[in-house]
Design a protein around this motif. Structure first.
Motif, PDB file in Angstrom:
ATOM      1  N   SER A  44    -147.116 -42.913  -1.159  1.00  0.00           N
ATOM      2  CA  SER A  44    -146.383 -43.003  -2.418  1.00  0.00           C
ATOM      3  C   SER A  44    -145.328 -44.089  -2.338  1.00  0.00           C
ATOM      4  O   SER A  44    -144.535 -44.137  -1.420  1.00  0.00           O
ATOM      5  N   TRP A  45    -145.360 -44.975  -3.314  1.00  0.00           N
ATOM      6  CA  TRP A  45    -144.337 -46.027  -3.422  1.00  0.00           C
ATOM      7  C   TRP A  45    -143.414 -45.599  -4.564  1.00  0.00           C
ATOM      8  O   TRP A  45    -143.754 -45.748  -5.727  1.00  0.00           O
ATOM      9  N   ASN A  46    -142.282 -45.038  -4.261  1.00  0.00           N
ATOM     10  CA  ASN A  46    -141.442 -44.535  -5.330  1.00  0.00           C
ATOM     11  C   ASN A  46    -140.023 -45.034  -5.195  1.00  0.00           C
ATOM     12  O   ASN A  46    -139.671 -45.787  -4.299  1.00  0.00           O
ATOM     13  N   GLN A  47    -139.207 -44.585  -6.121  1.00  0.00           N
ATOM     14  CA  GLN A  47    -137.848 -45.084  -6.202  1.00  0.00           C
ATOM     15  C   GLN A  47    -136.933 -44.555  -5.109  1.00  0.00           C
ATOM     16  O   GLN A  47    -135.809 -45.020  -4.979  1.00  0.00           O
ATOM     17  N   THR A  48    -137.379 -43.602  -4.307  1.00  0.00           N
ATOM     18  CA  THR A  48    -136.521 -43.048  -3.269  1.00  0.00           C
ATOM     19  C   THR A  48    -136.430 -43.972  -2.057  1.00  0.00           C
ATOM     20  O   THR A  48    -135.521 -43.856  -1.269  1.00  0.00           O
ATOM     21  N   VAL A  49    -137.418 -44.868  -1.875  1.00  0.00           N
ATOM     22  CA  VAL A  49    -137.421 -45.807  -0.762  1.00  0.00           C
ATOM     23  C   VAL A  49    -137.535 -47.213  -1.337  1.00  0.00           C
ATOM     24  O   VAL A  49    -138.416 -47.488  -2.143  1.00  0.00           O
ATOM     25  N   LEU A  50    -136.646 -48.102  -0.933  1.00  0.00           N
ATOM     26  CA  LEU A  50    -136.661 -49.457  -1.447  1.00  0.00           C
ATOM     27  C   LEU A  50    -137.723 -50.283  -0.731  1.00  0.00           C
ATOM     28  O   LEU A  50    -137.456 -50.971   0.253  1.00  0.00           O
ATOM     29  N   LEU A  51    -138.949 -50.209  -1.202  1.00  0.00           N
ATOM     30  CA  LEU A  51    -140.057 -50.962  -0.641  1.00  0.00           C
ATOM     31  C   LEU A  51    -140.285 -52.227  -1.457  1.00  0.00           C
ATOM     32  O   LEU A  51    -139.782 -52.370  -2.556  1.00  0.00           O
ATOM     33  N   ASP A  52    -141.066 -53.113  -0.901  1.00  0.00           N
ATOM     34  CA  ASP A  52    -141.344 -54.373  -1.578  1.00  0.00           C
ATOM     35  C   ASP A  52    -142.552 -54.265  -2.502  1.00  0.00           C
ATOM     36  O   ASP A  52    -143.505 -53.528  -2.221  1.00  0.00           O
ATOM     37  N   PHE A  53    -142.506 -55.020  -3.571  1.00  0.00           N
ATOM     38  CA  PHE A  53    -143.687 -55.287  -4.382  1.00  0.00           C
ATOM     39  C   PHE A  53    -144.187 -56.676  -4.011  1.00  0.00           C
ATOM     40  O   PHE A  53    -143.444 -57.509  -3.494  1.00  0.00           O
ATOM     41  N   ILE A  54    -145.448 -56.943  -4.309  1.00  0.00           N
ATOM     42  CA  ILE A  54    -146.036 -58.252  -4.075  1.00  0.00           C
ATOM     43  C   ILE A  54    -146.376 -58.871  -5.428  1.00  0.00           C
ATOM     44  O   ILE A  54    -147.132 -58.286  -6.211  1.00  0.00           O
ATOM     45  N   LEU A  55    -145.815 -60.043  -5.707  1.00  0.00           N
ATOM     46  CA  LEU A  55    -146.107 -60.759  -6.942  1.00  0.00           C
ATOM     47  C   LEU A  55    -147.270 -61.717  -6.687  1.00  0.00           C
ATOM     48  O   LEU A  55    -147.142 -62.669  -5.923  1.00  0.00           O
TER      49      LEU A  55
END
Length: 315
Positions: A3-14
């Motif tokens: 899960s990529w959610n708002q609780t962990v500041l993970l990166d997105f790929i553009l």
């Protein structure tokens, strides 16, 4: 599934606009030139209006704020796009992505409303020129500008905070060159129907709030111009509105095409082109449109150059 959610500041790929190295180089040069022209044009417009007291009128007060919005709007998108085109790392943090989205919506909504205020200003100038200084007082101008920024703030706050609450589990790859609303919504593992409805509500209400005064103003302006007997008078009256009408058509057309349509009709190629146009190209075109067709701006430019040239000679 992770899960990529708002609780962990993970990166997105553009993912950007293209995978071709040749196209990336061409786009880098094109976007860099466009951004430099945008910065010089908008910053120059602000400085000329600030330094030349003959331009301290309601029309140029609004134009200075339009240049500020365009400069800021372009700066939110273009530098990051250039970095992504030049490097193999195309990541953007969760916080950075939603900050970019927040600022994009804020400046886009503010510009839409500011164009409406500028249309009302042109209506008063042509329909009631004798009362123009009284009607378009400094207080009213400030209220209109503050109102445009407040509407932009409300729009971006509602939309971004509602999207940031979602969980993202489908992927962290954004198929776009910046963090736009629909490409980010496509990554959510939740039902985004409510978010889409909110986008349409905010978009339609903002557009209607601004389009109605624009339409009403230009219908009244056209009827007033047609009543002018002299050809030179008609041309002069029309020339004061032509630049603004062109700017309105370009910006409204691309934003309506991009956002006010069903999500199912979203097509990556066409929508990316439209996004490039209103985020990168239009901020460059606006100062050119308003300066090249405006003798007052040209004359003010030469007065400022002469004044500053004399200052440097004295120093």
């Amino acid at each position: 599934m992770r899960s990529w959610n708002q609780t962990v500041l993970l990166d997105f790929i553009l993912m950007g606009l293209t995978d071709s190295a040749e196209m990336q180089l061409a786009l880098t040069l094109l976007f860099l030139l466009t951004y430099l022209i945008s910065v010089l044009g908008n910053l120059g417009m602000i400085m000329i209006i600030y330094l030349d007291h003959q331009l301290h009128t309601p029309m140029y007060f609004f134009l200075a704020h339009l240049s500020f919005i365009d400069l800021s709007f372009s700066s939110v998108i273009t530098p990051k796009t250039l970095v992504n085109l030049l490097t193999s790392t195309k990541s953007i943090s969760f916080l950075g992505c939603f900050t970019q989205m927040y600022l994009c919506i804020f400046f886009a909504s503010s510009e839409i409303c500011l164009l409406s205020a500028m249309a009302y200003d042109r209506y008063v100038a042509i329909y009631n020129p004798l009362q123009y200084p009284v009607i378009m007082s400094s207080r009213l101008c400030c209220v209109l500008v503050i109102g445009t920024y407040m509407i932009g703030f409300v729009d971006c706050s509602f939309l971004v905070f509602s999207i940031a609450r979602l969980s993202f589990c489908n992927s962290n790859v954004i198929h776009h060159f910046f963090c736009d609303i629909f490409p980010v919504l496509a990554l959510s593992c939740h039902d985004t129907f409510a978010n889409e409805i909110l986008v349409y509500i905010c978009g339609c209400s903002t557009l209607l709030l601004s389009l109605i005064p624009v339409f009403w103003s230009y219908v009244s302006i056209l009827s007033t111009i047609l009543k002018i007997k002299s050809t030179s008078g008609k041309q002069k009256a029309f020339s004061t509105c032509a630049s603004h009408l062109l700017g309105v058509t370009l910006f409204y057309g691309t934003t309506i095409f991009t956002y006010l349509k069903p999500k199912k009709s979203y097509t990556l190629g066409k929508d990316q082109v439209a996004s490039v146009f209103y985020t990168i190209v239009i901020p460059m075109l606006n100062p050119l449109i308003y300066s090249l067709r405006n003798k007052e701006v040209k004359n003010a430019f030469f007065r400022v150059v002469k004044k500053t040239g004399g200052f440097w000679q004295l120093t």
